[in-house]
Design a protein around this motif. Structure first.
Motif, mmCIF file in Angstrom:
data_model
loop_
_atom_site.group_PDB
_atom_site.id
_atom_site.type_symbol
_atom_site.label_atom_id
_atom_site.label_comp_id
_atom_site.label_asym_id
_atom_site.label_seq_id
_atom_site.Cartn_x
_atom_site.Cartn_y
_atom_site.Cartn_z
ATOM 1 N N GLN A 101 49.742 -30.225 22.785
ATOM 2 C CA GLN A 101 50.063 -31.649 22.696
ATOM 3 C C GLN A 101 49.581 -32.411 23.923
ATOM 4 N N ARG A 102 49.746 -31.843 25.101
ATOM 5 C CA ARG A 102 49.272 -32.520 26.307
ATOM 6 C C ARG A 102 47.755 -32.661 26.294
ATOM 7 N N GLN A 103 47.059 -31.604 25.861
ATOM 8 C CA GLN A 103 45.602 -31.662 25.809
ATOM 9 C C GLN A 103 45.130 -32.733 24.829
ATOM 10 N N LYS A 104 45.815 -32.848 23.702
ATOM 11 C CA LYS A 104 45.436 -33.837 22.692
ATOM 12 C C LYS A 104 45.736 -35.251 23.176
ATOM 13 N N LYS A 105 46.866 -35.441 23.863
ATOM 14 C CA LYS A 105 47.232 -36.771 24.350
ATOM 15 C C LYS A 105 46.280 -37.232 25.450
ATOM 16 N N GLU A 106 45.798 -36.294 26.269
ATOM 17 C CA GLU A 106 44.862 -36.666 27.324
ATOM 18 C C GLU A 106 43.539 -37.156 26.760
ATOM 19 N N SER A 107 43.210 -36.739 25.537
ATOM 20 C CA SER A 107 41.980 -37.211 24.903
ATOM 21 C C SER A 107 42.172 -38.509 24.131
ATOM 22 N N GLY A 108 43.382 -39.102 24.220
ATOM 23 C CA GLY A 108 43.638 -40.387 23.590
ATOM 24 C C GLY A 108 44.118 -40.320 22.167
ATOM 25 N N CYS A 109 44.594 -39.186 21.704
ATOM 26 C CA CYS A 109 45.060 -39.038 20.322
ATOM 27 C C CYS A 109 46.590 -39.132 20.270
ATOM 28 N N LEU A 110 47.124 -39.286 19.061
ATOM 29 C CA LEU A 110 48.573 -39.367 18.894
ATOM 30 C C LEU A 110 49.257 -38.050 19.217
ATOM 31 N N ALA A 111 48.643 -36.949 18.822
ATOM 32 C CA ALA A 111 49.087 -35.595 19.154
ATOM 33 C C ALA A 111 50.495 -35.276 18.665
ATOM 34 N N PRO A 112 50.806 -35.497 17.383
ATOM 35 C CA PRO A 112 52.108 -35.041 16.894
ATOM 36 C C PRO A 112 52.107 -33.531 16.650
ATOM 37 N N ASP A 139 56.940 -33.826 23.650
ATOM 38 C CA ASP A 139 57.213 -35.227 23.371
ATOM 39 C C ASP A 139 57.929 -35.298 22.028
ATOM 40 N N VAL A 140 59.247 -35.511 22.061
ATOM 41 C CA VAL A 140 60.043 -35.458 20.831
ATOM 42 C C VAL A 140 59.764 -36.656 19.931
ATOM 43 N N GLN A 141 59.222 -37.747 20.464
ATOM 44 C CA GLN A 141 58.855 -38.874 19.621
ATOM 45 C C GLN A 141 57.641 -38.562 18.755
ATOM 46 N N ARG A 142 56.925 -37.511 19.106
ATOM 47 C CA ARG A 142 55.774 -37.061 18.330
ATOM 48 C C ARG A 142 55.994 -35.631 17.842
ATOM 49 N N PHE A 143 57.226 -35.358 17.440
ATOM 50 C CA PHE A 143 57.610 -34.030 16.947
ATOM 51 C C PHE A 143 58.217 -34.195 15.560
ATOM 52 N N LEU A 144 57.630 -33.518 14.581
ATOM 53 C CA LEU A 144 58.081 -33.593 13.196
ATOM 54 C C LEU A 144 58.616 -32.229 12.776
ATOM 55 N N PHE A 145 59.807 -32.225 12.181
ATOM 56 C CA PHE A 145 60.432 -30.980 11.734
ATOM 57 C C PHE A 145 60.633 -31.037 10.231
ATOM 58 N N VAL A 146 60.181 -29.972 9.546
ATOM 59 C CA VAL A 146 60.288 -29.876 8.095
ATOM 60 C C VAL A 146 61.009 -28.577 7.748
ATOM 61 N N SER A 147 62.017 -28.662 6.910
ATOM 62 C CA SER A 147 62.746 -27.490 6.438
ATOM 63 C C SER A 147 62.313 -27.205 5.003
ATOM 64 N N ALA A 148 61.732 -26.041 4.797
ATOM 65 C CA ALA A 148 61.245 -25.635 3.470
ATOM 66 C C ALA A 148 62.187 -24.589 2.886
ATOM 67 N N ARG A 149 62.498 -24.736 1.614
ATOM 68 C CA ARG A 149 63.462 -23.827 0.983
ATOM 69 C C ARG A 149 62.880 -22.434 0.800
ATOM 70 N N THR A 150 61.627 -22.331 0.402
ATOM 71 C CA THR A 150 61.001 -21.034 0.159
ATOM 72 C C THR A 150 59.755 -20.890 1.021
ATOM 73 N N VAL A 151 59.257 -19.660 1.094
ATOM 74 C CA VAL A 151 58.039 -19.409 1.859
ATOM 75 C C VAL A 151 56.841 -20.088 1.199
ATOM 76 N N LYS A 152 56.805 -20.107 -0.130
ATOM 77 C CA LYS A 152 55.690 -20.758 -0.824
ATOM 78 C C LYS A 152 55.648 -22.254 -0.519
ATOM 79 N N ASP A 153 56.815 -22.882 -0.448
ATOM 80 C CA ASP A 153 56.853 -24.302 -0.080
ATOM 81 C C ASP A 153 56.342 -24.505 1.347
ATOM 82 N N ALA A 154 56.744 -23.613 2.255
ATOM 83 C CA ALA A 154 56.293 -23.723 3.644
ATOM 84 C C ALA A 154 54.783 -23.526 3.742
#
Length: 318
Positions: A101-112, A139-154
């Motif tokens: 994330q730090r490397q991506k942000k240094e290049s000017g990207c959103l880096a989520p 950077d928690v403002q650029r952190f997305l968390f997804v909970s998937a019910r099954t492995v196939k969904d993940a």
């Protein structure tokens, strides 16, 4: 003749695609024909090959195992053998995500950073804690968390996310060794991650070692931390310092002969290698070779306590 030329060009294009996937270059007449057929594409391929493809970590022993550093695209695997070691493995995964994330942000990207967690894995080891991730370097403002019910969904979410080059890193957290994530599925994820230029960190919680298409695989174990260092070079007595991880290299291009002990500094956002004296202290047994009782035996009693035997039941009080 025209049909043979088209077939030959098709074969050369397929060879070039396979070589790019396997991180190899065309050789001999195939390289010359490809250059003559598409000079602009050939120059563009050379420019892309000259770009830096790894992120050095600053730890010589680890960078040597990683063949220069962390790859910017492709699949990497981190696992822990037991559920009680999940906290240490999460620490390594979060540190790698923070570096990307730090490397991506240094290049000017959103880096989520996208963290995909199987419901069973989150139920066993818990979910990421936002204040802790922030203190850890993400950077928690650029952190997305997804909970998937099954492995196939993940897996479906991960494949879809890898086709979007906006993510600094994608974390796929699963539990154990599910049949839906076999060698063929890992190969498909690895190819999709390399094509999209997005690093995929597969975090296998309480899983066994198995065949995988990942660049490298580490088994992570917790290690005792030292005391917190002070600005003057001394340490704060009785304190707990930066987290320390014990890494076992299970798969890499250059297999390491010894284990690797790393310390993560969230303030500097980088790993530090521990010195040889600290490694030796971690690997030695806590019990002395010639144990001696610190206190003498009580007067009139035997040196050791008698065995209590096996307790079957307590008598009733009333």
């Amino acid at each position: 003749m025209a049909g043979n030329a088209v077939q030959r060009q098709t074969v050369l294009s397929l060879r070039e695609t396979i070589a790019r996937i396997e991180d190899r270059g065309l050789q001999g007449c195939a390289r010359a024909v490809a250059k003559a057929a598409d000079p602009a594409g050939f120059r563009r391929g050379k420019e892309e090959a000259s770009r830096p493809e790894v992120l050095p970590l600053g730890v010589p022993k680890l960078d040597e195992v990683l063949n220069g550093g962390l790859p910017f695209g492709g699949m990497m695997e981190i696992r822990n053998a037991e559920t009680r070691d999940a906290g240490a493995a999460v620490g390594v995964v979060a540190a790698l995500a923070a570096l990307y994330q730090r490397q991506k942000k240094e290049s000017g990207c959103l880096a989520p950073v996208l963290w995909i967690s199987q419901t069973l894995a989150a139920r066993e080891a818990g979910q990421p804690y936002a204040p802790g991730l922030k203190a850890y370097g993400l950077d928690v403002q650029r952190f997305l968390f997804v909970s998937a019910r099954t492995v196939k969904d993940a897996l479906w979410i991960a494949e879809t996310a890898l086709s979007v080059p906006v993510f600094a890193a994608v974390v796929l957290e699963i539990r154990g060794n599910p049949a839906s994530l076999a060698l063929s599925e890992s190969r498909r994820l690895h190819v999709r991650a390399r094509a999209g230029g997005v690093p995929l960190l597969v975090f296998r919680q309480a899983g066994e070692e198995e065949a995988s298409s990942a660049f490298f695989r580490f088994q992570v174990k917790p290690a005792p931390a030292g005391e917190r260092p002070l600005p003057d070079g001394s340490v704060l007595c009785g304190s707990i310092g930066h987290p320390v991880f014990h890494l076992l290299v299970e798969k890499s291009r250059l297999q390491a002969s010894d284990d690797i002990f790393l310390e993560w500094n969230a303030h500097d956002r980088r790993f530090y290698a521990l010195d040889e004296r600290w490694n030796a202290a971690l690997q030695t047994n806590d019990e002395p070779t010639d144990p001696v009782d610190p206190l003498s035996a009580s007067a009139g009693r035997s040196h050791r306590a008698h065995s209590l035997g096996r307790l079957l039941a307590f008598p009733r009080a009333s």
